[in-house]
Design a protein around this motif. Structure first.
Motif, mmCIF file in Angstrom:
data_model
loop_
_atom_site.group_PDB
_atom_site.id
_atom_site.type_symbol
_atom_site.label_atom_id
_atom_site.label_comp_id
_atom_site.label_asym_id
_atom_site.label_seq_id
_atom_site.Cartn_x
_atom_site.Cartn_y
_atom_site.Cartn_z
ATOM 1 N N UNK A 95 -5.631 12.003 -0.464
ATOM 2 C CA UNK A 95 -6.535 11.223 0.387
ATOM 3 C C UNK A 95 -6.744 9.784 -0.081
ATOM 4 N N UNK A 96 -5.959 9.341 -1.052
ATOM 5 C CA UNK A 96 -6.199 8.019 -1.620
ATOM 6 C C UNK A 96 -4.991 7.108 -1.436
ATOM 7 N N UNK A 97 -5.195 5.841 -1.759
ATOM 8 C CA UNK A 97 -4.137 4.843 -1.667
ATOM 9 C C UNK A 97 -4.089 4.024 -2.946
ATOM 10 N N UNK A 98 -2.892 3.619 -3.332
ATOM 11 C CA UNK A 98 -2.695 2.606 -4.360
ATOM 12 C C UNK A 98 -2.380 1.300 -3.639
ATOM 13 N N UNK A 99 -3.154 0.276 -3.910
ATOM 14 C CA UNK A 99 -3.062 -0.974 -3.164
ATOM 15 C C UNK A 99 -2.851 -2.130 -4.136
ATOM 16 N N UNK A 100 -1.901 -2.982 -3.818
ATOM 17 C CA UNK A 100 -1.689 -4.212 -4.581
ATOM 18 C C UNK A 100 -2.172 -5.383 -3.744
ATOM 19 N N UNK A 101 -3.011 -6.233 -4.328
ATOM 20 C CA UNK A 101 -3.522 -7.398 -3.612
ATOM 21 C C UNK A 101 -3.328 -8.650 -4.446
ATOM 22 N N UNK B 124 -7.194 1.227 -6.797
ATOM 23 C CA UNK B 124 -7.186 2.619 -6.392
ATOM 24 C C UNK B 124 -8.274 2.793 -5.338
ATOM 25 N N UNK B 125 -7.846 3.092 -4.118
ATOM 26 C CA UNK B 125 -8.786 3.305 -3.006
ATOM 27 C C UNK B 125 -8.879 4.805 -2.769
ATOM 28 N N UNK B 126 -9.977 5.396 -3.185
ATOM 29 C CA UNK B 126 -10.133 6.849 -3.101
ATOM 30 C C UNK B 126 -10.679 7.270 -1.733
ATOM 31 N N UNK B 127 -10.172 8.393 -1.256
ATOM 32 C CA UNK B 127 -10.726 9.026 -0.063
ATOM 33 C C UNK B 127 -10.640 8.224 1.207
ATOM 34 N N UNK C 263 0.845 -1.186 0.000
ATOM 35 C CA UNK C 263 0.000 0.000 0.000
ATOM 36 C C UNK C 263 0.883 1.240 0.000
ATOM 37 N N UNK C 264 0.520 2.230 -0.799
ATOM 38 C CA UNK C 264 1.251 3.499 -0.760
ATOM 39 C C UNK C 264 0.290 4.655 -1.033
ATOM 40 N N UNK D 232 -12.305 7.376 7.985
ATOM 41 C CA UNK D 232 -12.109 6.157 7.175
ATOM 42 C C UNK D 232 -11.027 5.261 7.755
ATOM 43 N N UNK D 233 -10.751 5.360 9.059
ATOM 44 C CA UNK D 233 -9.648 4.604 9.634
ATOM 45 C C UNK D 233 -9.894 3.093 9.604
#
Length: 248
Positions: A19-25, A36-39, A13-14, A45-46
């Motif tokens: 406010x978003x994250x790029x996630x590899x799964x 792409x996880x926005x916001x 995750x980075x 959003x914890x």
């Protein structure tokens, strides 16, 4: 393409923008996915953000549009293993191997199962060196790069008393003592290869530190070959994975 209820493990995750994250799964049915996880960086959003940490097992809904899928929902399915010290570095290594070798969008059900097993072993405090060697074997097999650890490249049974180098395309090659080469540090013992082929528990095997170190060094060129000659960040961090000494 809609992805609904996909079980997956978070690899990396980075942050992306504010406010978003790029996630590899690694998904059970879809293989490696970029999301792409926005916001998700806001204070409300914890819970979602916590579910997107490396090693977390979760269920995702997403919509695939182009190279990245848009994450719609994520639900943690268990508590991620709490690791420390060398076990954390070992998990980083496992995740980096998957990120570098598994292509996106290619279903890898066997790799998913192998990852789940290794994650469970790391969480249970299993011997790290042996856990990593088993995962390397399973990863190569799942991606079509595997070889039989019980026979050499000529189809002859592995001799537990001999030593072998591993050719990435040919498999184990027995070292002959009359070749006059003294450096045998990158060779695996036959008994280590046979234990890996049988998927033995380390406690039930007769392997010692030399067996484990030789097996690690023999597998490293195979992995480097499939990595295109470019090493891993985790190799730099760990220096030599041999210092992940087996623990009872």
């Amino acid at each position: 393409m809609r992805i609904a209820g996909e079980p997956a493990f978070v690899l990396h995750t980075r942050p992306w923008r504010e406010s978003s994250l790029l996630v590899e799964v690694l998904g059970a049915s879809h293989g490696r996915l970029g999301l792409l996880a926005r916001g998700v960086q806001g204070p409300k959003r914890h819970v979602l953000r916590a579910a997107l940490q490396p090693l977390q097992y979760l269920r995702i809904d997403a919509v695939q549009r182009g190279e990245l899928a848009q994450l719609r929902a994520a639900e943690a399915l268990d508590a991620a293993p709490r690791l420390a010290g060398e076990a954390t570095l070992a998990a980083f290594y496992v995740n980096e191997l998957v990120l570098r070798l598994a292509p996106r969008g290619d279903p890898q059900p066997d790799l998913f199962v192998a990852y789940a097993r290794s994650r469970a072993r790391l969480g249970a405090g299993a011997p790290l060196a042996w856990t990593l060697r088993r995962f390397e074997r399973d990863l190569l097999q799942a991606l079509g790069f595997g070889f039989d650890c019980a026979v050499d490249g000529d189809g002859l049974a592995i001799d537990p008393a001999a030593r072998y180098r591993i050719d990435p395309e040919y498999g184990p090659r027995r070292l002959l003592r009359d070749r006059g080469r003294d450096d045998r540090s990158d060779a695996a013992t036959g008994r280590a290869l046979l234990a890996l082929a049988a998927d033995e528990d380390l406690a039930a095997s007769a392997l010692d530190a030399d067996d484990l170190a030789g097996l690690r060094r023999a597998l490293r060129p195979v992995l480097t070959y499939h990595l295109g000659g470019r090493g891993l960040k985790s190799w730099e961090l760990l220096g030599e994975l041999g210092r992940l000494a087996p623990r009872a």
